[in-house]
Design a protein around this motif. Structure first.
Motif, mmCIF file in Angstrom:
data_model
loop_
_atom_site.group_PDB
_atom_site.id
_atom_site.type_symbol
_atom_site.label_atom_id
_atom_site.label_comp_id
_atom_site.label_asym_id
_atom_site.label_seq_id
_atom_site.Cartn_x
_atom_site.Cartn_y
_atom_site.Cartn_z
ATOM 1 N N GLU A 1 0.801 -1.318 0.028
ATOM 2 C CA GLU A 1 -0.031 -0.032 -0.053
ATOM 3 C C GLU A 1 0.887 1.056 0.036
ATOM 4 O O GLU A 1 1.890 1.312 0.806
ATOM 5 N N LYS B 1 0.567 5.580 -0.320
ATOM 6 C CA LYS B 1 -0.209 6.981 -0.455
ATOM 7 C C LYS B 1 0.793 8.016 -0.579
ATOM 8 O O LYS B 1 1.669 8.276 0.087
ATOM 9 N N GLU C 1 -3.344 6.864 -3.959
ATOM 10 C CA GLU C 1 -3.064 5.726 -3.287
ATOM 11 C C GLU C 1 -2.952 4.478 -4.180
ATOM 12 O O GLU C 1 -3.861 4.662 -5.275
ATOM 13 N N TYR D 1 -3.000 0.212 -4.008
ATOM 14 C CA TYR D 1 -2.905 -1.080 -3.003
ATOM 15 C C TYR D 1 -3.429 -2.347 -3.846
ATOM 16 O O TYR D 1 -3.944 -2.159 -4.904
#
Length: 131
Positions: free
Chosen positions: A2, A4, A65, A67
């Motif tokens: 992940e 960001k 973002e 993921y």
């Protein structure tokens, strides 16, 4: 996996996005074919957020973002603009639009991603790529 990040709405910050996609590619071992699709679609989304969403206002941010979920890579790009009607984007391939210099970003994203989801306002797009 992940990640960001947020960037100021300056075109020169697209290099930060390229680096992020490179890092993701290295981390999850993307093939060159899928890497190219992800890179182009993500750059188009970020460029649209900077230019059309935030109107090149460097005080506004673009939020990215990334993921992994169920063998899919999700990239969410959001801006602080007013949004747009994503259901009414002109087709850049029809004869009257062929020579327009803009209007190809959403078209490219639709063709490159396996799924493309806009929020209701048109200030956020989610690109989904099957790995």
């Amino acid at each position: 996996m992940e990640k960001k990040i947020e960037i100021e709405s300056k075109l020169e910050n697209i290099c930060i996005i390229e680096k992020m996609v490179d890092e993701i590619s290295d981390e999850i071992k993307l093939s060159s074919d899928i890497y190219g699709k992800i890179l182009i679609a993500t750059i188009e989304a970020v460029n649209n957020s900077i230019v059309h969403g935030n109107k090149l206002d460097s005080t506004k941010k673009v939020f990215i973002e990334a993921y992994l979920e169920n063998n899919e890579l999700h990239l969410i790009i959001a801006d602080q603009g007013k949004g747009f009607d994503f259901t009414n984007v002109p087709d850049p391939t029809i004869p009257e639009n062929i020579e327009n210099i803009s209007g190809r970003g959403v078209f490219l994203m639709k063709r490159l991603a396996d799924n493309l989801i806009f929020n209701d306002l048109g200030t956020q797009v989610e690109l989904i790529f099957k790995l």
